[in-house]
Design an enzyme around this catalytic site. Sequence first.
Site, PDB file in Angstrom:
ATOM      1  N   HIS A  23      -1.862   8.001   9.587  1.00 32.27           N
ATOM      2  CA  HIS A  23      -1.737   6.536   9.630  1.00 32.27           C
ATOM      3  C   HIS A  23      -1.377   5.994   8.250  1.00 32.27           C
ATOM      4  CE1 HIS A  23      -2.995   2.370  10.842  1.00 32.27           C
ATOM      5  NE2 HIS A  23      -3.222   2.291   9.532  1.00 32.27           N
ATOM      6  N   GLU A  24      -2.102   6.457   7.238  1.00 31.17           N
ATOM      7  CA  GLU A  24      -1.844   5.962   5.885  1.00 31.17           C
ATOM      8  C   GLU A  24      -0.500   6.463   5.339  1.00 31.17           C
ATOM      9  OE1 GLU A  24      -3.530   3.604   4.772  1.00 31.17           O
ATOM     10  OE2 GLU A  24      -5.084   3.768   6.321  1.00 31.17           O
ATOM     11  N   HIS A  27       2.150   4.143   6.183  1.00 29.07           N
ATOM     12  CA  HIS A  27       2.296   3.027   5.230  1.00 29.07           C
ATOM     13  C   HIS A  27       2.922   3.506   3.925  1.00 29.07           C
ATOM     14  CE1 HIS A  27       0.065   0.305   7.738  1.00 29.07           C
ATOM     15  NE2 HIS A  27      -1.082   0.949   7.608  1.00 29.07           N
TER      16      HIS A  27
END
Length: 445
Positions: A23-24, A27
Amino acid sequence: MILLYVLGICLMVAGLGLSIALHEIGHLVPAKRFGVRVTQYMIGFGPTLFSRVKGETEYGIKAIPLGGYIRMIGMFPPHKGEDPNVIREDSTGFFQQMSEEAKEWDSSQYSAEDRHRTFVSLSAPKKLVVMLGGPTMNLLISIVLTAIVLSGFGLPNVTSEVDAVSRCVVPATAPKDASCEGMPEAPAYAAGIRPGDVITSVDGTEVANFHSMSTLVREHPNESIEIGLVRDGREMVVKATPVANEVVARDAEGAPVKKADGTYATVEAGFLGVTGTQELTPRPLTEVPGAVWEQFAGTAKVVVTLPVRVWDIGKAVFSSEERDQNGPMGVVGVSRLAGEIVSHDSPSFSLKEKAWTFLSMLGSLNMALFVFNLVPLMPLDGGHVASALYEAARRRLAKLRGKPDPGPVDASRMLPVTNVIALAFILMSVLLIYADIVKPVTLFR
């Protein structure tokens, strides 16, 4: 058994950790691609357990495994027409002062030479890409796991291979521990049907699975019918007379029908007295999109009703009420379920079924992370997405009206609301962890 339980917990923690890490990365990659300076990439919160600096970014793991984050410079815009490192001291109220202090701290993290590398300097479309990258990663993980579960393993299906034969006819309304004393002999038992037999036809009609077999049997109460079956590779035909019995009502898909009070509805129908063998039947990849959509819709419904569900959990935890077994859980509850899955010892729950259940749960968790992070509230990704959309609309409207560019949206003005929401999330997490300890959700009772 304890070692298997611990192994299940470790596997789930690793799965969740990998999901958060990806998920990170969702980003991190676009942020770096767009030139934003990312100072930290962290999995977890609280004290740092391990970190390593590579380039201009510190990568690390923190002590509390309840999420993760990346830190980008310049999340808030400086005052118009002023150096980003200089903040005017003209606060007139508490909220304004909070905004100014946040800007001051934010701008202190980078020099004037890096102001073109701030998050706030990105265009609205690029901000959307950065903020949607994380949830999109969770969606992709969920899609991949759903495809593996659906097409690699399959969906649960009860076949017409006989798993067990009832010795007697017991009404569905009878207690679970009812004995056969005084009960009539079950038709299948009387006809000599045995576990392992594969029923192929009922009254001359071929059957594909247990549901179609059961449906035909129900239509012939108190009628003598021929049952075609295969035993040890040999085809056989036996005669049986299904008795009229009170059985659980089922819908068109074969699922039990429940009444408003939660009990199962019953009907009078033909009863043979056999149970089918459950197995996983692989489904085509074309069914994956529909399955993903159903999962999304179900998860969205849970997220929309989350405040009510959390309130119900609170009432159950601090009273004698039963906890909803289908309600939300925290990381402790999810880990406990994983431990149960891996350590459960039953001939009917093989390693294949354990892997299926584990991957299904991990896929559902990633879908939950996707949907939850799209909620348009700070500090969630959805809050930044809403801010970017508002910024794009405001700039577009100003251009159409021939007015100056209003500049980026000042997210620091939302800090009071953001702090309240963050506190609410923390309290919810604490409640769920406490509920998972004192009134845990279990798969096997």
